[in-house]
Design a protein around this motif. Structure first.
Motif, mmCIF file in Angstrom:
data_model
loop_
_atom_site.group_PDB
_atom_site.id
_atom_site.type_symbol
_atom_site.label_atom_id
_atom_site.label_comp_id
_atom_site.label_asym_id
_atom_site.label_seq_id
_atom_site.Cartn_x
_atom_site.Cartn_y
_atom_site.Cartn_z
ATOM 1 N N GLN A 92 32.965 49.700 39.316
ATOM 2 C CA GLN A 92 31.540 49.532 40.444
ATOM 3 C C GLN A 92 32.074 49.853 41.513
ATOM 4 O O GLN A 92 33.200 49.768 42.285
ATOM 5 N N GLU A 148 35.833 48.688 41.923
ATOM 6 C CA GLU A 148 36.510 47.581 41.233
ATOM 7 C C GLU A 148 36.338 47.570 40.041
ATOM 8 O O GLU A 148 35.382 47.688 39.530
ATOM 9 N N LEU A 175 36.329 45.860 36.486
ATOM 10 C CA LEU A 175 35.702 44.600 36.069
ATOM 11 C C LEU A 175 35.934 44.616 34.634
ATOM 12 O O LEU A 175 35.434 45.518 33.752
ATOM 13 N N SER A 188 30.917 39.430 29.111
ATOM 14 C CA SER A 188 31.405 39.630 30.489
ATOM 15 C C SER A 188 32.428 38.512 30.760
ATOM 16 O O SER A 188 32.629 37.608 30.052
ATOM 17 N N ILE A 238 45.479 34.619 29.990
ATOM 18 C CA ILE A 238 45.274 35.521 31.235
ATOM 19 C C ILE A 238 46.521 36.399 31.521
ATOM 20 O O ILE A 238 46.316 37.605 32.330
ATOM 21 N N GLN A 274 48.077 34.204 37.351
ATOM 22 C CA GLN A 274 49.033 35.435 37.281
ATOM 23 C C GLN A 274 49.895 35.542 38.575
ATOM 24 O O GLN A 274 51.189 35.893 38.495
ATOM 25 N N ASP A 323 38.245 37.568 47.712
ATOM 26 C CA ASP A 323 37.132 37.974 46.953
ATOM 27 C C ASP A 323 35.968 36.609 47.114
ATOM 28 O O ASP A 323 36.710 35.626 47.199
ATOM 29 N N GLU A 352 29.142 41.783 49.014
ATOM 30 C CA GLU A 352 29.199 42.030 47.669
ATOM 31 C C GLU A 352 27.658 41.767 47.290
ATOM 32 O O GLU A 352 26.857 40.844 47.964
ATOM 33 N N GLY A 353 27.144 41.956 45.962
ATOM 34 C CA GLY A 353 26.014 41.645 45.178
ATOM 35 C C GLY A 353 24.838 42.353 46.218
ATOM 36 O O GLY A 353 23.855 41.463 46.147
ATOM 37 N N GLU A 411 21.849 43.761 46.309
ATOM 38 C CA GLU A 411 20.626 44.302 45.299
ATOM 39 C C GLU A 411 19.432 44.948 45.624
ATOM 40 O O GLU A 411 18.649 45.655 45.059
ATOM 41 N N GLY A 454 27.138 46.509 45.038
ATOM 42 C CA GLY A 454 26.152 45.879 44.490
ATOM 43 C C GLY A 454 25.107 47.062 43.730
ATOM 44 O O GLY A 454 25.284 48.151 43.622
ATOM 45 N N TRP A 455 24.166 46.279 42.969
ATOM 46 C CA TRP A 455 23.331 47.136 42.149
ATOM 47 C C TRP A 455 22.670 48.158 42.900
ATOM 48 O O TRP A 455 22.117 49.208 42.248
ATOM 49 N N PRO A 485 28.188 48.398 37.480
ATOM 50 C CA PRO A 485 29.569 48.850 36.936
ATOM 51 C C PRO A 485 29.273 49.612 35.755
ATOM 52 O O PRO A 485 28.488 49.619 34.872
HETATM 53 P P1 C2E Z 1 33.796 39.538 41.131
HETATM 54 O O1 C2E Z 1 35.241 39.876 41.329
HETATM 55 O O2 C2E Z 1 33.239 38.747 42.348
HETATM 56 O O3 C2E Z 1 32.934 40.620 40.698
HETATM 57 C C1 C2E Z 1 31.790 40.881 40.754
HETATM 58 C C2 C2E Z 1 30.781 40.583 39.810
HETATM 59 O O4 C2E Z 1 29.425 40.572 40.288
HETATM 60 C C3 C2E Z 1 30.777 41.317 38.610
HETATM 61 O O5 C2E Z 1 30.258 40.476 37.508
HETATM 62 C C4 C2E Z 1 29.656 42.454 38.904
HETATM 63 O O6 C2E Z 1 29.338 42.775 37.595
HETATM 64 C C5 C2E Z 1 28.817 41.596 39.595
HETATM 65 N N1 C2E Z 1 27.627 42.338 40.418
HETATM 66 C C6 C2E Z 1 27.976 43.753 41.083
HETATM 67 N N2 C2E Z 1 27.024 43.713 41.583
HETATM 68 C C7 C2E Z 1 26.101 42.837 41.470
HETATM 69 C C8 C2E Z 1 24.702 42.573 42.031
HETATM 70 O O7 C2E Z 1 24.070 43.619 42.867
HETATM 71 N N3 C2E Z 1 23.995 41.349 41.839
HETATM 72 C C9 C2E Z 1 24.799 40.688 40.792
HETATM 73 N N4 C2E Z 1 23.974 39.336 40.553
HETATM 74 N N5 C2E Z 1 25.896 40.834 40.368
HETATM 75 C C10 C2E Z 1 26.563 41.974 40.610
HETATM 76 P P2 C2E Z 1 31.279 40.635 36.271
HETATM 77 O O8 C2E Z 1 32.092 41.957 35.976
HETATM 78 O O9 C2E Z 1 30.852 39.718 35.219
HETATM 79 O O10 C2E Z 1 32.757 39.661 36.705
HETATM 80 C C11 C2E Z 1 32.606 38.629 36.940
HETATM 81 C C12 C2E Z 1 33.835 37.993 37.516
HETATM 82 O O11 C2E Z 1 34.832 37.743 36.627
HETATM 83 C C13 C2E Z 1 34.223 38.606 38.647
HETATM 84 O O12 C2E Z 1 33.801 38.580 39.662
HETATM 85 C C14 C2E Z 1 35.768 38.390 38.834
HETATM 86 O O13 C2E Z 1 35.990 37.014 39.423
HETATM 87 C C15 C2E Z 1 35.832 38.112 37.172
HETATM 88 N N6 C2E Z 1 36.714 39.186 36.709
HETATM 89 C C16 C2E Z 1 36.258 40.255 36.411
HETATM 90 N N7 C2E Z 1 37.257 41.209 36.006
HETATM 91 C C17 C2E Z 1 38.529 40.527 36.096
HETATM 92 C C18 C2E Z 1 39.892 40.698 35.660
HETATM 93 O O14 C2E Z 1 40.092 41.920 35.171
HETATM 94 N N8 C2E Z 1 40.610 39.731 35.823
HETATM 95 C C19 C2E Z 1 40.350 38.430 36.308
HETATM 96 N N9 C2E Z 1 41.089 37.494 36.526
HETATM 97 N N10 C2E Z 1 39.165 38.232 36.553
HETATM 98 C C20 C2E Z 1 37.919 39.431 36.452
#
Ligand code: C2E
Ligand code: MG
Ligand code: MG
Length: 687
Positions: free
Chosen positions: A463, A477, A479, A491, A505, A536, A594, A655-656, A658, A676-677, A682
């Motif tokens: 994203q 970022e 994801l 997710s 992890i 980690q 974050d 972040e976020g 929309e 954000g969206w 993403p």
């Molecule tokens: P995060 O790091 O805060 O990632 C942002 C999350 O917000 C992502 O969800 C993303 O898809 C979502 N997002 C982006 N723009 C918007 C928006 O406009 N509105 C809303 N409501 N959401 C938006 P995702 O991909 O489901 O990831 C969720 C969380 O999972 C991440 O939060 C992060 O904490 C964790 N995560 C993701 N990838 C990894 C990774 O490789 N390793 C680890 N340890 N955690 C991860």
């Protein structure tokens, strides 16, 4: 007197035959011999004495006496013998007066001899009787002495009572075993030694014994010592009967088996209790649950609360198992107190899993759950060490005993627990059958998580991070996504927490790092942000992994940003993660905080972490009312916050984002970057 030589052989045989018949007629066997073991049979000897008839009175008397002597000697003492002998003598050829003398001498001699023998026999009997009495008295004295010796020095307790239950005698061992003196025993009755927990059978047997219906019974029975402690005995009670089989005494013999009993109890306890916390273990819990489910009324209700500490594995991994054990013990104590308050049964199933059985369920089951959860509110103090905070998720299930089995109940509680975990930490969730299908998914996830990297099921979505100043690309970022063969794309919210609780992890994080670096080389974006779990940062290989990933792809360290969450600062008293971040920063990698604003840290606390960037959580930007957004005061605070972050030299990302309004707002408060969206969702790179 005619000489013997004159008589012919035929006459002798006739005489012998006559004696033989006379003896037979008197009921004596004719072949009888004298007692001295004579070779000749009696008739022959009688014939020998009577074949020469006497010619004088003295000879006649002598013959009569000789015949009597022979008969007596052969034990022919019956009166009939004398009669038949006298008759035979009457037929012998001799003078009538001499015949009479022979007969008289025979009868008299026989009578006297019989008399003498009788007297002799009586005398012998008398003597024998005296000897026997003496012997019996001696034997009695001996047996009495033996009994006293046995009774007094026996290593077992012996008590004698009558059939009314009065205690008559107790030996020293029994006095020692019970702590009562002989006099104190005699003041008591057998029934006074009943124990409230005695099996009914003991006293039924006892009643049968004193009633004479049972001769003996054995059992294990507990008694109370005078000072109150319990004495366990192997008891054997037998009945002593007197004349006419009438029961007269009861004798109780008991062996003190208290020590063996304690040992047995300890072994039993060890088999059914957890050695760390002392709580009942899984086996005992299942036993209790089974008994609860055999309730006679099928509509009776039973409830199980399944409780699991949140992220406890992390405590173990970061603080060591010794600290982990101390925390578990403290937790067990607090939970036990809370369960006790509701009369519930608490057990430790495994690790950080506890289970509570409530029968019958309290009318406010949620209160039981709440009390269990709040019991963990206060941090666990560890005298010399930093306190540890723990919380628990609880799954609750309540069903009628007729509608379920132990397996179903536990499974339902487990499902509810998983739902609680999925909702976030410290939650209580009541089992809802309709949710089962969805929860099964989280089971599948947990089951399939190990080996996910090796199976190549992971992917990254990227994203953009948009520079607000000029709309340029600050970076992306990465994801994480899991292409689950059955469940489709998952997710990270569905599996990252689970992966953090197991060690999964670590390999997953390493895969993300390498993949993000590889994708960066393609040159679509200048930099990449990856998310790292605090877990980690504890991994000893993390720094090396990062350095190697960069070197392998020939990347500059400042092309990589590592996003961590506020929980890093929450690792009170543990400098490990912060030190790891320091090492990364030294390497030249950029560190990003974050989701800032979702935790409890403040900007001052951030100074402890070597930071380059800050990402304000989406909720922060949206405010409590998503329609209107933050009120002016909130906006002022946010503006100040961004200014402060800038003062600390941090790049601030929103972040976020929309909507266009939110985009305008984040610009207004001075953010540098936005994600954000509104800008982009993403996206996955084509494989
Ligand atoms: P995060 O790091 O805060 O990632 C942002 C999350 O917000 C992502 O969800 C993303 O898809 C979502 N997002 C982006 N723009 C918007 C928006 O406009 N509105 C809303 N409501 N959401 C938006 P995702 O991909 O489901 O990831 C969720 C969380 O999972 C991440 O939060 C992060 O904490 C964790 N995560 C993701 N990838 C990894 C990774 O490789 N390793 C680890 N340890 N955690 C991860
Ligand atoms: Mg992130
Ligand atoms: Mg975030």
């Amino acid at each position: 007197m005619t000489s013997p030589e004159d008589g012919d052989a035929g006459r002798d045989r006739g005489l012998e035959l006559a004696w033989s018949q006379a003896l037979t007629a008197a009921g004596i066997r004719s072949d009888v011999r004298g007692r001295a073991g004579d070779s000749e049979p009696l008739p022959h000897r009688l014939a020998g004495v009577s074949r020469v008839c006497p010619d004088s009175a003295p000879a006649a008397e002598q013959m009569g006496a000789a015949l009597a002597a022979l008969l007596i000697e052969a034990d022919a003492t019956a009166p009939a013998v004398v009669r038949h002998a006298v008759l035979l003598v009457g037929r012998l050829p001799m003078e009538e007066s001499l015949t009479a003398r022979v007969q008289a001498a025979l009868a008299a001699g026989h009578a006297v001899a019989v008399q003498e023998r009788l007297l002799a026999q009586q005398e012998a009997i008398h003597r024998a009787a005296i000897t026997a009495r003496d012997r019996a008295e001696e034997a009695l004295r001996e047996s009495e002495a033996r009994f006293r010796g046995l009774f007094g020095q026996a290593p077992v307790g012996i008590g004698i009572g009558d059939t009314d239950g009065r205690i008559l005698e107790v030996n020293e061992e029994l006095q020692r075993m019970f702590g009562y003196s002989l006099a104190e025993f005699r003041d008591r009755r057998v029934e006074d030694f009943m124990h409230e927990d005695d099996a009914a059978q003991i006293w039924q047997d006892y009643a049968a014994l004193v009633a004479g219906e049972l001769d003996e019974f054995r059992t294990e029975k507990r008694y109370r010592h005078k000072d109150g402690h319990i004495v366990w005995t192997n008891l054997s009670v037998s009945l002593v009967r007197g004349a006419g089989d009438r029961p007269i005494f009861q004798v109780a013999v008991m062996e003190d088996v208290t020590e063996q009993h304690r040992l047995q109890e300890r072994l039993q306890h060890e088999a059914t209790h957890d050695s760390l916390t002392g709580l009942p273990n899984r086996a005992l819990f299942l036993h209790r649950l089974d008994s609860a489910l055999t309730h006679p009324r099928p509509e009776a209700r039973v409830a199980v609360l399944f409780l699991d500490l949140d992220g406890f594995k992390f405590v173990n991994d970061s603080r060591g198992h010794l600290v982990g054990d101390r925390v578990l013990t403290a937790v067990a104590g607090r939970l036990a107190e809370a369960a006790d308050k509701h009369g519930a049964f608490l057990a430790r199933l495994a690790g950080d899993e506890f289970v509570v059985l409530v029968t019958p369920p309290a009318d406010r089951l949620d209160q039981v759950a709440k009390d269990l959860v709040t019991a963990l509110d206060a941090p666990v103090e560890l005298d010399d060490l930093q306190a540890v905070r723990v919380q628990a998720s609880v799954g609750v299930v309540e069903l009628a005993v007729g509608d379920t089995t132990a397996g179903e109940l536990l499974r339902a509680a487990d499902l509810a627990l998983h739902a609680a975990k999925a909702e976030g930490r410290g939650r209580v969730v009541l089992h809802d059958p309709s949710r089962t299908a969805r929860q099964l998914t989280s089971f599948t996830i947990a089951m399939d998580l190990p080996g996910v990297v090796e199976r190549g099921e992971l992917a990254l979505a990227y994203q953009p991070l948009v520079r607000l100043r000029d709309g340029g690309l600050h970076g992306v970022e990465a994801l994480l996504r899991w292409n689950h063969p059955q469940l489709g794309e998952l997710s990270p919210d569905l599996f990252v927490r689970m992966a953090e609780e197991s060690s999964a992890i670590i390999p997953i994080g390493r895969w993300v790092l390498r993949r993000a670096c590889t994708d960066l080389v393609a040159g679509y974006w200048p930099t990449v942000n990856i998310n790292a779990s605090v877990r980690q940062l504890y991994s000893p290989t993390f720094i090396t992994d990062v350095r190697q990933a960069l070197e392998r792809e020939g990347l500059r360290p400042d092309q990589l940003r590592i996003e961590i969450t506020e929980s890093v600062i929450m690792q009170e008293g543990d400098a490990g993660p912060i030190r790891a971040l320091g090492a990364l920063a030294d390497l030249g990698v950029r560190i990003v905080m974050d989701d800032f604003g979702t935790g409890y840290s403040n900007l001052a606390a951030l100074r402890r972490v070597p930071l380059h960037e800050l990402k304000l959580a989406g909720t922060f930007i949206k405010g409590t009312d998503p329609e209107r957004g933050p009120d002016p005061v909130d906006l002022t605070i946010l503006t100040t916050l961004v200014e402060l972050a800038h003062t600390l030299g941090l790049v601030v990302t929103a972040e976020g984002v929309e909507t266009a309004e939110q985009d305008a707002r984040v610009r207004a408060i001075g953010c540098d970057v936005a994600q954000g969206w509104f800008y982009d969702r993403p996206i996955r790179l084509p494989d």
